[in-house]
Design a protein around this motif. Structure first.
Motif, PDB file in Angstrom:
ATOM      1  N   ARG A  18       0.819  -1.208   0.000  1.00  0.00           N
ATOM      2  CA  ARG A  18       0.000   0.000   0.000  1.00  0.00           C
ATOM      3  C   ARG A  18       0.854   1.260   0.000  1.00  0.00           C
ATOM      4  NH1 ARG A  18      -4.422   0.442   4.292  1.00  0.00           N
ATOM      5  NH2 ARG A  18      -2.666   0.213   5.738  1.00  0.00           N
ATOM      6  N   SER A  19       0.313   2.292  -0.600  1.00  0.00           N
ATOM      7  CA  SER A  19       0.994   3.579  -0.690  1.00  0.00           C
ATOM      8  C   SER A  19       0.959   4.312   0.643  1.00  0.00           C
ATOM      9  CB  SER A  19       0.315   4.457  -1.742  1.00  0.00           C
ATOM     10  OG  SER A  19      -0.942   4.924  -1.261  1.00  0.00           O
ATOM     11  N   ALA A  20       1.616   5.444   0.685  1.00  0.00           N
ATOM     12  CA  ALA A  20       1.473   6.375   1.803  1.00  0.00           C
ATOM     13  C   ALA A  20       0.047   6.925   1.797  1.00  0.00           C
ATOM     14  CB  ALA A  20       2.483   7.508   1.664  1.00  0.00           C
ATOM     15  N   PRO A  21      -0.424   7.485   2.913  1.00  0.00           N
ATOM     16  CA  PRO A  21      -1.770   8.078   2.941  1.00  0.00           C
ATOM     17  C   PRO A  21      -1.893   9.237   1.962  1.00  0.00           C
ATOM     18  CG  PRO A  21      -0.906   7.795   5.167  1.00  0.00           C
ATOM     19  CD  PRO A  21       0.239   7.545   4.226  1.00  0.00           C
ATOM     20  N   ILE A  22      -3.103   9.484   1.520  1.00  0.00           N
ATOM     21  CA  ILE A  22      -3.364  10.535   0.539  1.00  0.00           C
ATOM     22  C   ILE A  22      -2.844  11.887   1.001  1.00  0.00           C
ATOM     23  CG2 ILE A  22      -5.711  10.770   1.489  1.00  0.00           C
ATOM     24  CD1 ILE A  22      -4.689  11.541  -2.122  1.00  0.00           C
ATOM     25  N   GLU A  23      -2.926  12.176   2.306  1.00  0.00           N
ATOM     26  CA  GLU A  23      -2.472  13.474   2.804  1.00  0.00           C
ATOM     27  C   GLU A  23      -0.977  13.661   2.557  1.00  0.00           C
ATOM     28  OE1 GLU A  23      -5.951  12.092   5.321  1.00  0.00           O
ATOM     29  OE2 GLU A  23      -4.103  11.208   4.532  1.00  0.00           O
ATOM     30  N   GLN A  24      -0.204  12.626   2.776  1.00  0.00           N
ATOM     31  CA  GLN A  24       1.242  12.733   2.581  1.00  0.00           C
ATOM     32  C   GLN A  24       1.599  12.821   1.101  1.00  0.00           C
ATOM     33  OE1 GLN A  24       3.286   9.627   4.720  1.00  0.00           O
ATOM     34  NE2 GLN A  24       2.257  10.090   6.651  1.00  0.00           N
ATOM     35  N   ILE A  25       0.844  12.148   0.274  1.00  0.00           N
ATOM     36  CA  ILE A  25       1.075  12.235  -1.171  1.00  0.00           C
ATOM     37  C   ILE A  25       0.872  13.673  -1.645  1.00  0.00           C
ATOM     38  CG2 ILE A  25       0.206  11.527  -3.436  1.00  0.00           C
ATOM     39  CD1 ILE A  25      -0.444   8.800  -2.184  1.00  0.00           C
ATOM     40  N   VAL A  26      -0.198  14.320  -1.164  1.00  0.00           N
ATOM     41  CA  VAL A  26      -0.467  15.703  -1.558  1.00  0.00           C
ATOM     42  C   VAL A  26       0.638  16.633  -1.073  1.00  0.00           C
ATOM     43  CG1 VAL A  26      -2.004  17.667  -1.173  1.00  0.00           C
ATOM     44  CG2 VAL A  26      -2.957  15.438  -1.768  1.00  0.00           C
ATOM     45  N   GLN A  27       1.056  16.472   0.174  1.00  0.00           N
ATOM     46  CA  GLN A  27       2.139  17.318   0.678  1.00  0.00           C
ATOM     47  C   GLN A  27       3.389  17.191  -0.186  1.00  0.00           C
ATOM     48  OE1 GLN A  27       1.622  16.033   5.046  1.00  0.00           O
ATOM     49  NE2 GLN A  27       2.600  18.021   5.191  1.00  0.00           N
ATOM     50  N   ARG A  28       3.721  15.966  -0.528  1.00  0.00           N
ATOM     51  CA  ARG A  28       4.920  15.740  -1.322  1.00  0.00           C
ATOM     52  C   ARG A  28       4.812  16.368  -2.711  1.00  0.00           C
ATOM     53  NH1 ARG A  28      10.373  14.688  -1.232  1.00  0.00           N
ATOM     54  NH2 ARG A  28      10.974  13.870  -3.259  1.00  0.00           N
ATOM     55  N   LEU A  29       3.682  16.180  -3.379  1.00  0.00           N
ATOM     56  CA  LEU A  29       3.569  16.699  -4.742  1.00  0.00           C
ATOM     57  C   LEU A  29       3.588  18.222  -4.760  1.00  0.00           C
ATOM     58  CD1 LEU A  29       0.579  17.907  -5.856  1.00  0.00           C
ATOM     59  CD2 LEU A  29      -0.098  15.565  -5.359  1.00  0.00           C
ATOM     60  N   LEU A  30       3.059  18.853  -3.696  1.00  0.00           N
ATOM     61  CA  LEU A  30       3.112  20.305  -3.626  1.00  0.00           C
ATOM     62  C   LEU A  30       4.525  20.792  -3.345  1.00  0.00           C
ATOM     63  CD1 LEU A  30      -0.142  21.143  -1.608  1.00  0.00           C
ATOM     64  CD2 LEU A  30       0.283  21.619  -4.025  1.00  0.00           C
ATOM     65  N   GLN A  31       5.226  20.089  -2.453  1.00  0.00           N
ATOM     66  CA  GLN A  31       6.568  20.518  -2.099  1.00  0.00           C
ATOM     67  C   GLN A  31       7.509  20.512  -3.295  1.00  0.00           C
ATOM     68  OE1 GLN A  31       8.001  21.710   0.563  1.00  0.00           O
ATOM     69  NE2 GLN A  31       6.367  21.542   2.064  1.00  0.00           N
ATOM     70  N   VAL A  32       7.494  19.432  -4.074  1.00  0.00           N
ATOM     71  CA  VAL A  32       8.465  19.298  -5.170  1.00  0.00           C
ATOM     72  C   VAL A  32       7.829  19.473  -6.536  1.00  0.00           C
ATOM     73  CG1 VAL A  32       9.913  17.798  -3.771  1.00  0.00           C
ATOM     74  CG2 VAL A  32       8.220  16.777  -5.293  1.00  0.00           C
ATOM     75  N   SER A  33       6.547  19.836  -6.571  1.00  0.00           N
ATOM     76  CA  SER A  33       5.831  20.073  -7.826  1.00  0.00           C
ATOM     77  C   SER A  33       5.888  18.854  -8.737  1.00  0.00           C
ATOM     78  CB  SER A  33       6.389  21.303  -8.544  1.00  0.00           C
ATOM     79  OG  SER A  33       5.432  21.829  -9.446  1.00  0.00           O
ATOM     80  N   ASP A  34       5.386  17.748  -8.232  1.00  0.00           N
ATOM     81  CA  ASP A  34       5.461  16.459  -8.921  1.00  0.00           C
ATOM     82  C   ASP A  34       4.331  16.338  -9.941  1.00  0.00           C
ATOM     83  OD1 ASP A  34       5.199  13.660  -9.540  1.00  0.00           O
ATOM     84  OD2 ASP A  34       6.441  13.223  -7.798  1.00  0.00           O
ATOM     85  N   ASN A  35       4.691  16.403 -11.221  1.00  0.00           N
ATOM     86  CA  ASN A  35       3.685  16.349 -12.293  1.00  0.00           C
ATOM     87  C   ASN A  35       2.977  15.001 -12.351  1.00  0.00           C
ATOM     88  OD1 ASN A  35       4.267  18.989 -13.348  1.00  0.00           O
ATOM     89  ND2 ASN A  35       6.126  18.134 -14.253  1.00  0.00           N
ATOM     90  N   GLU A  36       3.754  13.912 -12.320  1.00  0.00           N
ATOM     91  CA  GLU A  36       3.168  12.584 -12.485  1.00  0.00           C
ATOM     92  C   GLU A  36       2.205  12.244 -11.348  1.00  0.00           C
ATOM     93  OE1 GLU A  36       6.279  13.081 -15.135  1.00  0.00           O
ATOM     94  OE2 GLU A  36       6.509  13.133 -12.952  1.00  0.00           O
ATOM     95  N   ALA A  37       2.625  12.501 -10.107  1.00  0.00           N
ATOM     96  CA  ALA A  37       1.759  12.205  -8.965  1.00  0.00           C
ATOM     97  C   ALA A  37       0.468  13.010  -9.040  1.00  0.00           C
ATOM     98  CB  ALA A  37       2.494  12.499  -7.654  1.00  0.00           C
ATOM     99  N   THR A  38       0.552  14.249  -9.486  1.00  0.00           N
ATOM    100  CA  THR A  38      -0.644  15.095  -9.591  1.00  0.00           C
ATOM    101  C   THR A  38      -1.609  14.551 -10.627  1.00  0.00           C
ATOM    102  OG1 THR A  38       0.756  16.993  -9.054  1.00  0.00           O
ATOM    103  CG2 THR A  38      -1.457  17.456  -9.865  1.00  0.00           C
ATOM    104  N   GLU A  39      -1.082  14.114 -11.763  1.00  0.00           N
ATOM    105  CA  GLU A  39      -1.952  13.579 -12.801  1.00  0.00           C
ATOM    106  C   GLU A  39      -2.620  12.277 -12.352  1.00  0.00           C
ATOM    107  OE1 GLU A  39      -2.925  15.102 -15.403  1.00  0.00           O
ATOM    108  OE2 GLU A  39      -1.538  16.790 -15.318  1.00  0.00           O
ATOM    109  N   VAL A  40      -1.906  11.466 -11.586  1.00  0.00           N
ATOM    110  CA  VAL A  40      -2.523  10.253 -11.029  1.00  0.00           C
ATOM    111  C   VAL A  40      -3.673  10.635 -10.100  1.00  0.00           C
ATOM    112  CG1 VAL A  40      -2.147   8.344  -9.420  1.00  0.00           C
ATOM    113  CG2 VAL A  40      -0.522   8.752 -11.276  1.00  0.00           C
ATOM    114  N   LEU A  41      -3.446  11.629  -9.237  1.00  0.00           N
ATOM    115  CA  LEU A  41      -4.506  12.016  -8.299  1.00  0.00           C
ATOM    116  C   LEU A  41      -5.718  12.602  -9.022  1.00  0.00           C
ATOM    117  CD1 LEU A  41      -2.899  13.461  -5.056  1.00  0.00           C
ATOM    118  CD2 LEU A  41      -3.602  11.139  -5.622  1.00  0.00           C
ATOM    119  N   LEU A  42      -5.499  13.310 -10.129  1.00  0.00           N
ATOM    120  CA  LEU A  42      -6.652  13.831 -10.878  1.00  0.00           C
ATOM    121  C   LEU A  42      -7.543  12.686 -11.336  1.00  0.00           C
ATOM    122  CD1 LEU A  42      -8.095  16.279 -12.158  1.00  0.00           C
ATOM    123  CD2 LEU A  42      -6.731  15.860 -14.222  1.00  0.00           C
ATOM    124  N   ARG A  43      -6.959  11.602 -11.792  1.00  0.00           N
ATOM    125  CA  ARG A  43      -7.755  10.444 -12.220  1.00  0.00           C
ATOM    126  C   ARG A  43      -8.404   9.746 -11.027  1.00  0.00           C
ATOM    127  NH1 ARG A  43      -6.047   8.520 -17.662  1.00  0.00           N
ATOM    128  NH2 ARG A  43      -4.679  10.121 -18.530  1.00  0.00           N
TER     129      ARG A  43
END
Length: 502
Positions: free
Chosen positions: A319-344
């Protein structure tokens, strides 16, 4: 041209430093326990005389009884008879800051000359507002937002996906009693699934699930069932629609962003260390097959695309990290791929399919519910599309809505995830020429494309008044992009150093 916000190292640590005091204390414990063990052996070897008492030594040393003030002062109890008041629970960030009225005239006099800098080009837009009021400064209109778009996707994900959600990557066994049964690797849309275990000592945050661990668990389950050889299929059908967004320039293929799929490792990056693979799901299955062979299970042939049959049984999962931590990470480093996954994932969470179109529909629903002006045009979740168009007021309203939400609103994670000027994330090496007072007190999401720079965040003034801002410029000459970034930083930093109260 790549979105440079995403070029920060995927291994950069964003979590607090480990608690060394616990390790030091454990070291002392293990040393004294070894001594006690030797003393116990010595006492048992002859007649016990009462001269050696391990229990008395433990009591004398305080092992297991009281904390060491030198290494764990917070755990030392107060003296007997001392009556201390209960420690109050701290108020959420920004709730206790000053709410002084802001002078529109002071903000205008401050910003106008900074935003008139020729480095920023002829098309500059900005909005500044107090944390819970109407704008005190507005100029320009809709602009290409670049990665500030990620704020909208993050809000949608936190508003529609249950808090604490972890995305599961699993392996199932298809029905049948074949000597070499088919198993299927099923993608669950984990944006950070890794090709190998990540050592916690490397400081990578948040945690990463990986296919090597999944292969070991799968091998254990198969051996229990008497299986030593399998055929491998893989299923990435959770997401639908084009894997490569039609609104992205074709030049981005293989270089700037991976095809978006529900099954990949290392966000679709090439094992060579440069660029992205053309079929991330296939590469993930091949990586898993190699790990399965290493774990002692023979895999015949190459992995093939396979659907999961209704009576398939689960063998293992990670299992992945919790959704809250994923969001924090993608905002911190501006992660394009993680953001597109979350949109879906937003599309799935709001009753649609795992597509960009359904994700954007769910996103707009969230904005309507929260009273936030929607983007003029939005074609993706990350802001890579040059066709995206957003007004700065939309970004300001979003940050105001998050800051003004209830303390238990999952969306508050967005405030924690904003990069910090001069210290953290995509702002860690910026604001070098900005007013020193802005360092550490200004947090903002960055946006960077060729000819485009944007910042949207919150600056806390010296008197404790938070100012919400969005600064955007999308007509910057390529040869001056770096100094233009500095110019925009200086404008945001000036807000953090401003005494703009009435």
């Amino acid at each position: 041209m790549n979105e440079s916000d995403a070029r920060h190292s995927p291994g950069r640590s964003l979590r607090p430093a480990p608690q060394r005091s616990r390790r030091r204390r454990w070291g002392r414990w293990t040393t004294w326990l070894a001594v006690l063990a030797l003393l116990g052996v010595a006492a048992g070897a002859g007649t016990y005389t009462g001269l050696i008492d391990p229990g008395a030594i433990k009591e004398r040393l305080g092992i297991g009884q009281r904390p060491d003030p030198a290494t764990e002062p917070e755990a030392v109890p107060p003296p007997e008879g001392l009556d201390l008041p209960a420690v109050p629970r701290p108020e959420p960030l920004y709730d206790t800051l000053a709410r002084r009225p802001v002078s529109p005239a002071k903000v205008r006099r401050l910003l106008e000359p900074l935003l008139a800098n020729k480095l920023l080009g002829r098309d500059v837009s900005a909005v500044v507002a107090p944390l819970d009021g109407k704008p005190v400064y507005t100029t320009g209109g809709a602009e290409t937002p670049a990665s500030t778009t990620k704020l909208f996707t993050s809000l949608a994900a936190l508003s529609t996906i249950d808090p604490g959600t972890r995305f599961s990557t699993r392996v199932v066994r298809q029905p049948g009693k074949q000597k070499s049964p088919q198993i299927v690797l099923v993608g669950g849309g984990d944006p950070f699934l890794a090709s190998k275990p990540v050592d916690p000592a490397d400081g990578v945050w948040p945690q990463r699930a990986d296919v090597v661990t999944l292969a070991k668990r799968t091998a254990t389950s198969l051996r229990r069932q008497g299986v030593r050889s399998v055929r491998l299929g893989y299923d990435d059908s959770l997401f639908t629609g084009p894997a490569f967004n039609p609104a992205w320039p074709d030049s981005y293929r293989g270089d700037v962003v991976a095809p978006i799929t529900s099954l990949w490792v290392d966000e679709g990056r090439s094992p060579s260390g440069y660029g992205y693979v053309s079929d991330p799901a296939e590469v993930a299955a091949e990586t898993f097959a190699a790990a399965l062979r290493e774990a002692g299970i023979a895999v015949s042939g190459n992995p093939t695309v396979a659907g999961v049959e209704p009576r398939a049984r689960r063998l293992a999962a990670v299992r992945s990290a919790p959704i809250e931590q994923i969001v924090q990470r993608l905002l911190q480093v501006s992660d394009n791929e993680a953001t597109e996954v979350l949109l879906r994932q937003v599309g799935l969470a709001t009753g649609g399919a795992g597509s960009v179109a359904d994700g954007l529909t769910g996103l707009r629903q969230v904005l309507r519910q929260r009273g936030i002006t929607a983007p003029v045009r939005q074609f993706d979740g990350s802001g890579l599309s040059r066709r995206d168009l957003i007004k700065p007021i939309s970004l300001v309203e979003l940050l105001q809505a998050v800051a003004g939400s209830s303390p238990d609103d999952p969306a508050r994670v967005i405030l924690e995830g904003l990069p910090v000027a001069g210290f953290l994330g995509s702002l860690d090496d910026r604001f070098a020429a900005a007013p020193p007072l802005a360092l550490g007190t200004t947090r903002a999401k960055t946006g960077t494309l060729t000819n485009v720079r944007s910042l949207a965040g919150i600056a806390v003034t010296p008197d404790g008044t938070p100012l919400v801002f969005a600064l955007m410029a999308d007509r910057i000459r390529k040869e001056v992009e770096t100094p233009a970034s500095d110019a925009l930083d200086n404008a945001a930093g000036a807000l953090g150093a401003c005494r703009c109260g009435r």
